[in-house]
Design a protein around this motif. Structure first.
Motif, short mmCIF file in Angstrom:
data_model
loop_
_atom_site.label_atom_id
_atom_site.label_comp_id
_atom_site.label_asym_id
_atom_site.label_seq_id
_atom_site.Cartn_x
_atom_site.Cartn_y
_atom_site.Cartn_z
N ALA A 62 0.84 -1.68 -0.07
CA ALA A 62 0.00 0.13 0.44
C ALA A 62 0.86 1.30 0.47
O ALA A 62 0.40 1.81 -0.61
N HIS A 63 2.12 1.08 0.43
CA HIS A 63 3.16 2.33 0.54
C HIS A 63 4.41 2.03 0.29
O HIS A 63 4.76 1.46 0.51
N ASP B 282 3.19 8.35 -2.58
CA ASP B 282 1.14 8.85 -2.16
C ASP B 282 1.29 10.72 -2.79
O ASP B 282 0.13 10.86 -3.38
N ALA C 109 -1.99 10.66 -4.76
CA ALA C 109 -3.15 9.09 -5.06
C ALA C 109 -3.68 9.36 -4.78
O ALA C 109 -4.22 9.84 -3.91
N ARG C 110 -5.08 8.72 -5.75
CA ARG C 110 -6.78 9.17 -5.33
C ARG C 110 -6.79 8.89 -4.56
O ARG C 110 -8.22 9.60 -3.97
N ASP C 111 -6.60 7.90 -4.39
CA ASP C 111 -7.15 7.30 -3.14
C ASP C 111 -7.06 7.37 -1.99
O ASP C 111 -7.47 7.16 -0.98
N LEU C 112 -6.23 8.77 -1.60
CA LEU C 112 -5.99 8.94 -0.25
C LEU C 112 -6.13 10.90 -0.73
O LEU C 112 -6.62 11.52 0.84
N ASP D 249 -7.86 14.06 -2.73
CA ASP D 249 -8.44 14.68 -3.53
C ASP D 249 -7.68 16.32 -4.51
O ASP D 249 -6.87 16.70 -3.81
#
Length: 252
Positions: free
Chosen positions: A106-107, A145, A170-173, A175
């Motif tokens: 994830a990172h 990220d 990263a769009r999941d973290l 906007d």
């Protein structure tokens, strides 16, 4: 910014690195910030005639103290960066292996924010009836990220024309609005330290106009004689309005 860098025997990259570290530290509440940066990896003379990518990655670790002046932070960042550049020939994979951090898909293992700094003029190649130049391609992929990519520009006589750049995220973290806010804060911090680099890092004004207007108009409650615990506040609220909503989620 260039004048500030020269006054401290530093580079423009180091000034921006210190500014970004200060912003990330204040946003996260962390006093230990690690930022990654790519380096050319062509320090060996034997690599000059070779074609290809020899880029290595450095992890630049900075301790932050809100009471320290930005000038003091810049001096320490300079030492950190110079020490890292001196050891830039050590493969990044070896650093990760030696530190052996907890791995996750994830990172990134050592840092989540990268700063790429371009200080070369735009390169082009002139051929008969053809000019080849670089084009930007949006791959839709961010390797970290948050990735800050900045470039210096100069006129033909060497006059500085400022900095331009992009922020990828990263769009999941994040906007777009949040990242634009980070960019705005970095811009305001860099503006402020040019005016006065002796300002403590924790006192640098980084609020936007709308934020300041919202905060200035808010007046908190008066001081209480004795501290009150949360369970006591909750119990008092139940007594005052036993039929009131306890928790609201959307329309529920």
């Amino acid at each position: 910014l260039l004048a500030l860098a020269r006054a401290h025997g530093a580079s423009l990259f180091m000034v921006v690195h210190a500014g970004l570290a200060a912003v990330l530290g204040r946003l996260s509440g962390a006093d230990d910030v690690v930022i990654g940066t790519p380096v050319a990896g062509r320090g060996e003379p034997g690599l000059e005639p070779l074609v290809g990518m020899f880029v290595n990655t450095l992890a630049l670790r900075t301790d932050l103290d809100a009471a320290e002046s930005f000038a003091g932070l810049l001096d320490r960042v300079r030492e950190v960066d110079l020490d890292a550049f001196e050891h830039s020939d050590v493969p990044f994979e070896r650093i990760v292996s030696e530190l052996n951090p907890e791995r996750s898909t994830a990172h990134h293992p050592l840092f989540q924010v990268a700063l790429a700094f371009q200080n070369l003029s735009d390169v082009h190649l002139d051929l008969p009836d053809l000019r080849v130049s670089r084009a930007q391609a949006d791959t839709g992929i961010c390797q970290f990220d948050l990735q800050v990519v900045l470039a210096e520009s100069y006129t033909e006589d060497g006059t500085a024309q400022g900095l331009s750049g992009t922020m990828m995220f990263a769009r999941d973290l994040f906007d777009s609005e949040t990242v634009a806010g980070i960019a705005g804060r970095l811009h305001r911090v860099l503006d402020a330290i040019v005016d006065d680099a002796t300002t403590p890092v924790g006192d640098i004004d980084w609020l936007g106009g709308a934020e300041r207007a919202e905060l200035v108009s808010v007046v908190g409650p008066g001081a209480v004689a004795e501290p009150v615990l949360l369970p006591e506040i909750f119990a008092a609220a139940v007594v005052a309005d036993p039929d009131g909503a306890a928790v609201i989620s959307g329309e529920v």
